[in-house]
Design a protein around this motif. Structure first.
Motif, PDB file in Angstrom:
ATOM      1  N   LYS A   2      -2.236 -12.758  14.585  1.00 41.93           N
ATOM      2  CA  LYS A   2      -1.623 -11.787  15.486  1.00 41.93           C
ATOM      3  C   LYS A   2      -2.512 -11.599  16.716  1.00 41.93           C
ATOM      4  CE  LYS A   2       0.824  -9.125  11.927  1.00 41.93           C
ATOM      5  NZ  LYS A   2       1.461 -10.211  11.361  1.00 41.93           N
ATOM      6  N   SER A   3      -1.895 -11.341  17.857  1.00 43.66           N
ATOM      7  CA  SER A   3      -2.652 -11.248  19.116  1.00 43.66           C
ATOM      8  C   SER A   3      -3.680 -10.116  19.087  1.00 43.66           C
ATOM      9  CB  SER A   3      -1.706 -11.092  20.301  1.00 43.66           C
ATOM     10  OG  SER A   3      -0.945  -9.920  20.182  1.00 43.66           O
ATOM     11  N   PHE A   4      -3.346  -8.997  18.443  1.00 41.73           N
ATOM     12  CA  PHE A   4      -4.316  -7.907  18.414  1.00 41.73           C
ATOM     13  C   PHE A   4      -5.529  -8.264  17.555  1.00 41.73           C
ATOM     14  CE2 PHE A   4      -1.960  -6.653  14.597  1.00 41.73           C
ATOM     15  CZ  PHE A   4      -2.964  -6.183  13.764  1.00 41.73           C
ATOM     16  N   VAL A   5      -5.332  -9.091  16.525  1.00 41.64           N
ATOM     17  CA  VAL A   5      -6.465  -9.524  15.704  1.00 41.64           C
ATOM     18  C   VAL A   5      -7.365 -10.436  16.531  1.00 41.64           C
ATOM     19  CG1 VAL A   5      -7.165 -10.789  13.630  1.00 41.64           C
ATOM     20  CG2 VAL A   5      -5.206  -9.238  13.540  1.00 41.64           C
ATOM     21  N   LEU A   6      -6.782 -11.304  17.317  1.00 45.73           N
ATOM     22  CA  LEU A   6      -7.571 -12.169  18.195  1.00 45.73           C
ATOM     23  C   LEU A   6      -8.370 -11.332  19.192  1.00 45.73           C
ATOM     24  CD1 LEU A   6      -8.355 -15.002  19.129  1.00 45.73           C
ATOM     25  CD2 LEU A   6      -6.327 -14.967  20.610  1.00 45.73           C
ATOM     26  N   ALA A   7      -7.738 -10.329  19.768  1.00 49.09           N
ATOM     27  CA  ALA A   7      -8.443  -9.450  20.718  1.00 49.09           C
ATOM     28  C   ALA A   7      -9.587  -8.704  20.041  1.00 49.09           C
ATOM     29  CB  ALA A   7      -7.462  -8.460  21.347  1.00 49.09           C
ATOM     30  N   LEU A   8      -9.354  -8.206  18.836  1.00 45.61           N
ATOM     31  CA  LEU A   8     -10.415  -7.521  18.090  1.00 45.61           C
ATOM     32  C   LEU A   8     -11.546  -8.483  17.742  1.00 45.61           C
ATOM     33  CD1 LEU A   8      -8.321  -5.321  15.607  1.00 45.61           C
ATOM     34  CD2 LEU A   8      -9.557  -4.552  17.640  1.00 45.61           C
ATOM     35  N   GLY A 118     -11.382  -0.721  15.515  1.00 48.21           N
ATOM     36  CA  GLY A 118     -10.719  -1.989  15.227  1.00 48.21           C
ATOM     37  C   GLY A 118     -10.364  -2.135  13.759  1.00 48.21           C
ATOM     38  N   PHE A 119     -11.306  -1.804  12.902  1.00 45.34           N
ATOM     39  CA  PHE A 119     -11.037  -1.906  11.458  1.00 45.34           C
ATOM     40  C   PHE A 119      -9.988  -0.883  11.022  1.00 45.34           C
ATOM     41  CE2 PHE A 119     -15.173  -4.054  11.632  1.00 45.34           C
ATOM     42  CZ  PHE A 119     -14.856  -5.215  10.946  1.00 45.34           C
ATOM     43  N   ALA A 120     -10.016   0.305  11.620  1.00 46.98           N
ATOM     44  CA  ALA A 120      -8.998   1.310  11.294  1.00 46.98           C
ATOM     45  C   ALA A 120      -7.613   0.843  11.744  1.00 46.98           C
ATOM     46  CB  ALA A 120      -9.354   2.640  11.943  1.00 46.98           C
ATOM     47  N   TYR A 121      -7.565   0.196  12.890  1.00 49.96           N
ATOM     48  CA  TYR A 121      -6.280  -0.298  13.383  1.00 49.96           C
ATOM     49  C   TYR A 121      -5.714  -1.373  12.450  1.00 49.96           C
ATOM     50  CZ  TYR A 121      -2.612  -1.829  16.510  1.00 49.96           C
ATOM     51  OH  TYR A 121      -1.394  -2.145  17.045  1.00 49.96           O
ATOM     52  N   VAL A 122      -6.571  -2.234  11.969  1.00 47.89           N
ATOM     53  CA  VAL A 122      -6.130  -3.261  11.015  1.00 47.89           C
ATOM     54  C   VAL A 122      -5.523  -2.579   9.788  1.00 47.89           C
ATOM     55  CG1 VAL A 122      -6.975  -5.021   9.391  1.00 47.89           C
ATOM     56  CG2 VAL A 122      -7.695  -5.072  11.787  1.00 47.89           C
ATOM     57  N   ALA A 123      -6.147  -1.513   9.315  1.00 49.88           N
ATOM     58  CA  ALA A 123      -5.637  -0.802   8.142  1.00 49.88           C
ATOM     59  C   ALA A 123      -4.275  -0.176   8.405  1.00 49.88           C
ATOM     60  CB  ALA A 123      -6.629   0.276   7.708  1.00 49.88           C
ATOM     61  N   ARG A 124      -4.039   0.229   9.652  1.00 50.25           N
ATOM     62  CA  ARG A 124      -2.755   0.833   9.998  1.00 50.25           C
ATOM     63  C   ARG A 124      -1.674  -0.198  10.284  1.00 50.25           C
ATOM     64  NH1 ARG A 124      -4.786   4.643  14.716  1.00 50.25           N
ATOM     65  NH2 ARG A 124      -6.134   5.952  13.493  1.00 50.25           N
ATOM     66  N   ALA A 128      -0.639  -4.396   3.335  1.00 49.18           N
ATOM     67  CA  ALA A 128      -1.774  -4.360   2.409  1.00 49.18           C
ATOM     68  C   ALA A 128      -2.280  -5.748   2.038  1.00 49.18           C
ATOM     69  CB  ALA A 128      -1.396  -3.578   1.144  1.00 49.18           C
ATOM     70  N   GLU A 129      -1.393  -6.705   1.885  1.00 45.44           N
ATOM     71  CA  GLU A 129      -1.825  -8.044   1.449  1.00 45.44           C
ATOM     72  C   GLU A 129      -2.569  -8.819   2.540  1.00 45.44           C
ATOM     73  OE1 GLU A 129       2.486  -8.144   2.696  1.00 45.44           O
ATOM     74  OE2 GLU A 129       1.363  -6.980   1.241  1.00 45.44           O
ATOM     75  N   GLU A 130      -2.540  -8.357   3.797  1.00 40.15           N
ATOM     76  CA  GLU A 130      -3.245  -9.041   4.883  1.00 40.15           C
ATOM     77  C   GLU A 130      -4.544  -8.331   5.298  1.00 40.15           C
ATOM     78  OE1 GLU A 130      -0.816 -10.054   8.277  1.00 40.15           O
ATOM     79  OE2 GLU A 130       0.958 -10.191   7.006  1.00 40.15           O
ATOM     80  N   ARG A 131      -4.739  -7.130   4.841  1.00 39.43           N
ATOM     81  CA  ARG A 131      -5.874  -6.329   5.313  1.00 39.43           C
ATOM     82  C   ARG A 131      -7.231  -6.906   4.921  1.00 39.43           C
ATOM     83  NH1 ARG A 131      -3.181  -0.863   3.356  1.00 39.43           N
ATOM     84  NH2 ARG A 131      -1.474  -0.864   4.864  1.00 39.43           N
ATOM     85  N   THR A 132      -7.393  -7.275   3.668  1.00 39.06           N
ATOM     86  CA  THR A 132      -8.694  -7.752   3.201  1.00 39.06           C
ATOM     87  C   THR A 132      -9.111  -9.019   3.942  1.00 39.06           C
ATOM     88  OG1 THR A 132      -8.314  -6.778   1.034  1.00 39.06           O
ATOM     89  CG2 THR A 132     -10.021  -8.470   1.193  1.00 39.06           C
ATOM     90  N   THR A 134      -8.103 -10.084   6.820  1.00 37.69           N
ATOM     91  CA  THR A 134      -8.310  -9.822   8.247  1.00 37.69           C
ATOM     92  C   THR A 134      -9.618  -9.091   8.484  1.00 37.69           C
ATOM     93  OG1 THR A 134      -5.918  -9.764   8.604  1.00 37.69           O
ATOM     94  CG2 THR A 134      -7.309  -8.780  10.315  1.00 37.69           C
ATOM     95  N   THR A 135      -9.931  -8.096   7.674  1.00 33.95           N
ATOM     96  CA  THR A 135     -11.212  -7.400   7.868  1.00 33.95           C
ATOM     97  C   THR A 135     -12.374  -8.329   7.544  1.00 33.95           C
ATOM     98  OG1 THR A 135     -11.081  -6.403   5.653  1.00 33.95           O
ATOM     99  CG2 THR A 135     -10.317  -5.061   7.503  1.00 33.95           C
ATOM    100  N   ALA A 136     -12.208  -9.212   6.573  1.00 34.27           N
ATOM    101  CA  ALA A 136     -13.262 -10.195   6.281  1.00 34.27           C
ATOM    102  C   ALA A 136     -13.442 -11.144   7.466  1.00 34.27           C
ATOM    103  CB  ALA A 136     -12.925 -10.973   5.021  1.00 34.27           C
TER     104      ALA A 136
END
Length: 174
Positions: A2-8, A118-124, A128-132, A134-136
């Motif tokens: 996702k584009s926001f993950v790339l930006a983060l 950034g990590f809080a945004y990922v959680a929001r 749930a199945e993509e959070r771990t 992505t944060t890793a």
């Protein structure tokens, strides 16, 4: 991705490189400007303390509104902090030069509090199945930034030029 993950990820990489290029040279920068070892220790600590203090406020702001305003604000503080940090040698009075470095590091620390956003945004924003994963990924990219920062320091070792009345060298070019 996702584009926001790339930006983060890009932001986390840049923040990590910035932190790890400043930290090893900070003692030399501070002593060159007339500061003592104690002043160096204070300046080293104030960055993390400022980030620690800002995180709850940025988090509350992000909860009350949306993610982008506090994230952009904190990134702006990081950039401003870097500029103020670099201006230390522009002051002929050692106390003023050290004060500029302190203010720059405080602003940089306040801006660095965005990592938590950034990590809080990922959680929001992610299921749930993509959070771990992505944060890793984001955490891993930050570690890569810390690992490659010495490479950037080797490039900065040859920096030596003037902009207006400010001499830019390996110590303030970071």
């Amino acid at each position: 991705m996702k584009s926001f993950v790339l930006a983060l990820a890009i932001n986390g990489l840049v923040d990590s490189i910035s932190f790890m290029t400043v930290t090893p040279s900070l003692v030399f920068y501070v002593t060159t400007l007339g500061g003592s070892q104690d002043v160096y220790g204070f300046i080293l600590a104030i960055y993390s303390f400022a980030a620690f203090c800002a995180k709850p406020f940025l988090g509350r702001w992000s909860d009350a509104q949306n993610f982008s305003a506090p994230y952009l604000f904190s990134n702006s503080l990081s950039v401003l902090g870097g500029l103020v940090y670099a201006l230390g040698p522009a002051f002929s009075n050692p106390r003023s030069a050290i004060a500029a470095v302190v203010v720059g590091r405080v602003l940089g620390g306040l801006g660095n509090a965005n990592s938590t956003l950034g990590f809080a945004y990922v959680a929001r924003a992610l299921p749930a199945e993509e959070r771990t994963s992505t944060t890793a990924l984001l955490g891993g990219i930050q570690m890569i930034g810390m690992a490659i920062a010495p490479l950037f320091n080797s490039f900065l070792a040859s920096v030596d030029f003037n902009i207006g009345g400010l001499h830019v060298d390996p110590l303030n070019s970071v």
